[in-house]
Design an enzyme around this catalytic site. Structure first.
Site, PDB file in Angstrom:
ATOM      1  N   GLU A  27      -0.408  -4.284   2.287  1.00  0.00           N
ATOM      2  CA  GLU A  27       0.500  -4.965   3.441  1.00  0.00           C
ATOM      3  C   GLU A  27      -0.630  -4.860   4.510  1.00  0.00           C
ATOM      4  O   GLU A  27      -0.510  -4.465   5.607  1.00  0.00           O
ATOM      5  CB  GLU A  27       1.419  -4.396   3.788  1.00  0.00           C
ATOM      6  CG  GLU A  27       2.726  -4.100   2.717  1.00  0.00           C
ATOM      7  CD  GLU A  27       4.311  -3.832   3.135  1.00  0.00           C
ATOM      8  OE1 GLU A  27       4.424  -3.257   4.352  1.00  0.00           O
ATOM      9  OE2 GLU A  27       5.155  -4.011   2.201  1.00  0.00           O
ATOM     10  N   GLU A  58       6.226  -3.958  -4.791  1.00  0.00           N
ATOM     11  CA  GLU A  58       7.351  -3.172  -3.940  1.00  0.00           C
ATOM     12  C   GLU A  58       8.624  -4.159  -4.168  1.00  0.00           C
ATOM     13  O   GLU A  58       8.412  -5.376  -3.525  1.00  0.00           O
ATOM     14  CB  GLU A  58       7.036  -2.935  -2.657  1.00  0.00           C
ATOM     15  CG  GLU A  58       5.892  -1.826  -2.544  1.00  0.00           C
ATOM     16  CD  GLU A  58       5.612  -1.468  -0.957  1.00  0.00           C
ATOM     17  OE1 GLU A  58       6.458  -1.444  -0.228  1.00  0.00           O
ATOM     18  OE2 GLU A  58       4.405  -0.946  -0.914  1.00  0.00           O
TER      19      GLU A  58
HETATM   20  O1  AHR Z   1       8.310   1.467   0.507  1.00  0.00           O
HETATM   21  C1  AHR Z   1       8.368   1.663   1.829  1.00  0.00           C
HETATM   22  C2  AHR Z   1       7.322   0.988   2.633  1.00  0.00           C
HETATM   23  O2  AHR Z   1       7.492  -0.783   2.584  1.00  0.00           O
HETATM   24  C3  AHR Z   1       5.790   0.778   2.112  1.00  0.00           C
HETATM   25  O3  AHR Z   1       5.175   2.069   2.424  1.00  0.00           O
HETATM   26  C4  AHR Z   1       5.260  -0.252   2.665  1.00  0.00           C
HETATM   27  O4  AHR Z   1       4.196  -0.798   1.583  1.00  0.00           O
HETATM   28  C5  AHR Z   1       6.323  -1.238   2.827  1.00  0.00           C
HETATM   29  O5  AHR Z   1       6.504  -1.888   4.013  1.00  0.00           O
END
Ligand code: AHR
Length: 487
Positions: free
Chosen positions: A173, A296
């Protein structure tokens, strides 16, 4: 009556088993207490890894595990987590709950965990606050056999052979917690950093660039335009919220029928995002050399009352099982581009498959969906066309049935969900000539969940179907996820 038409002659290719991957960050009680309790714990463990959790994960055939973050990855300095435990550096995990991170779980422990799980490690390196040298030396530490000072350190820490880690994420990210970068800037940084991630011996690295969040198509466009030839894959993140803002994401347990449908309709947006990003990737990479990795995904609600807001602990109901079923069906159907996905996160964080409390462990409804879907791993995707009525509440409408299918060793596996909270449905499976079939199911009320000492939901064998003239007709109860295997 709903209808699913299967066409084994049409396939998008193999469903990469890594679509069934998981994610474990140094966040809340995912690593500590979730996976790792330390060798001296009274909780049964092997070299510090909880035996119950490891065994449960092996049962769903976890293929790949991503670590150490998330946002934590771009603050993580791997050298703090090697060597004698007593000398390891302490830091405050400023992202997640402000707790002390004592680095007792580091590189060696992660590799031990993956060995116990029998899965591939996916290491997400630090681009946001780390250096090129740091990243390059981490690759060397894990993968080289050369007699260098870095490798000698590994030997001194008790590991002779290189681990040969294949999957390397270069930042996380980086448009947000990984450095607030513009795509143009990150594309250049990515090109620099990945240059120094060397291949040792014949272990060719699989380099993963940080991609966009949900519908940020500009980020994807810029990355593909400027850095496509330097990557093997690019990521995408999408979380399903029930509430309308990040401040009010909704409650994981107490929700209405409207919330239930709203959450599923939002989960279905994964299809829109994967389709949109794939279209951009197709422009620059028509041969589909580059994979899309959704590393994610999952539901994200308000934390459980009374828990540390930075620990992201939430309960998990049949609604989450439906989100998992919908999402995994989408990934299977896009297996020509989606090569890996990692549910956030394995234990005690967000849409977990496992919750722990001291020495107790609970398998969530989401866990059982991974169990029901495991036959798809590395099977040939089979085209499946679903015709079903819509169900829902108000504006939140979706098809009553979602499905995907695959074939391995002459057996066709169909996974499907009845999304209705209260209406059963008959589903006809046509297109393959069935001799016989078997079934498994997870069913419950939309807000039912498993709690410590109170496990109500589990996969059961299912015989609510008939086979006549080669056609299987399935009677799906309300709010269920099922696996039908056709022989
Ligand atoms: O999964 C929780 C968080 O969500 C992670 O650390 C991040 O990459 C995303 O914003």
């Amino acid at each position: 009556m709903a209808k699913i038409t299967l066409n084994p002659a049409r396939s998008k290719g193999t469903i990469n088993k890594n679509i069934y991957g998981h994610f474990s960050e140094h966040l809340g009680r995912c690593i500590y207490q979730g996976f790792f309790v330390g060798k001296d714990s009274a909780i049964p463990n092997v070299n510090g890894m909880r035996t119950d959790v490891v065994e449960a994960m092996k049962n769903i055939r976890v293929p790949v595990l991503r670590w150490p973050g998330g946002c934590f990855a771009d603050e993580y300095h791997w050298e703090d987590g090697i060597g004698p435990q007593e000398g390891r550096k302490r830091m405050v995990n400023t992202h997640w709950g402000g707790v002390v991170e004592d680095n007792s779980f580091g590189t060696h422990e992660f590799m031990e965990l993956c060995e116990q799980l029998g899965c591939e490690p996916y290491v997400n390196a630090n681009l946001g606050s780390g250096t090129i040298r740091e990243m390059s030396e981490w690759v060397e530490y894990l993968n080289s056999d050369g007699d260098s000072t870095v490798v000698q350190k590994r030997w001194a820490n008790g590991r002779k052979d290189a681990w040969n880690v294949k999957y390397w994420g270069v930042g996380n990210e980086n448009w947000g917690c990984g450095g607030s970068m513009r795509p143009e800037y990150y594309a250049d940084e990515y090109r620099r950093y990945q240059t120094y991630c060397r291949t040792y011996r014949s272990n060719k690295l699989y380099k993963i660039a940080c991609g966009p969040s949900d519908g940020d198509y500009n980020w994807m466009e810029v990355m593909m335009q400027r850095a496509a030839r330097y990557m093997d894959a690019i990521t995408m993140h999408y979380y399903t919220l029930c509430g309308d803002t990040w401040k009010q994401k909704g409650d994981s347990l107490n929700f209405t029928e409207t919330d239930y449908y709203k959450t599923m309709v939002r989960a279905m947006r994964m299809d829109e995002f994967v389709t949109g990003h794939s279209a951009i990737m197709d422009k620059y990479d028509p041969a589909k050399r580059i994979g899309l990795i959704v590393d994610e995904w999952g539901t994200w609600y308000d934390v459980m009352p009374g828990t540390n807001p930075g620990f992201l602990y939430q309960q998990n109901t049949m609604r989450d099982a439906m989100v998992a079923a919908i999402t995994l069906n989408i990934f299977n159907r896009h297996c020509d581009r989606v090569v890996m996905a990692n549910l956030a996160q394995t234990v005690n964080v967000l849409q977990s498959v496992i919750l722990t409390e001291g020495d107790q462990m609970v398998l969530t409804p989401t866990y059982h969906v991974f169990d029901l879907y495991k036959e798809h791993q590395d099977a040939k995707e089979v085209d499946c066309f679903v015709e079903a009525d819509k169900v829902g509440a108000g504006d939140w409408q979706l098809p009553q049935v979602t499905a995907s299918a695959s074939e391995k060793d002459g057996v066709v596996t169909v996974t499907m969900a009845n999304t209705s909270a209260d209406r059963a449905v008959s589903v006809e499976l046509c297109g393959v000539k069935a001799q016989k079939a078997t079934g498994r199911i997870l069913k419950g009320e939309m807000n039912q969940y498993n709690d410590f000492g109170e496990t109500n939901l589990a996969v059961e064998s299912f015989d609510g179907f008939s086979v006549k003239d080669g056609v299987v007709t399935v009677e799906l109860p309300a709010c269920c996820v099922a696996e039908i295997r056709i022989f």
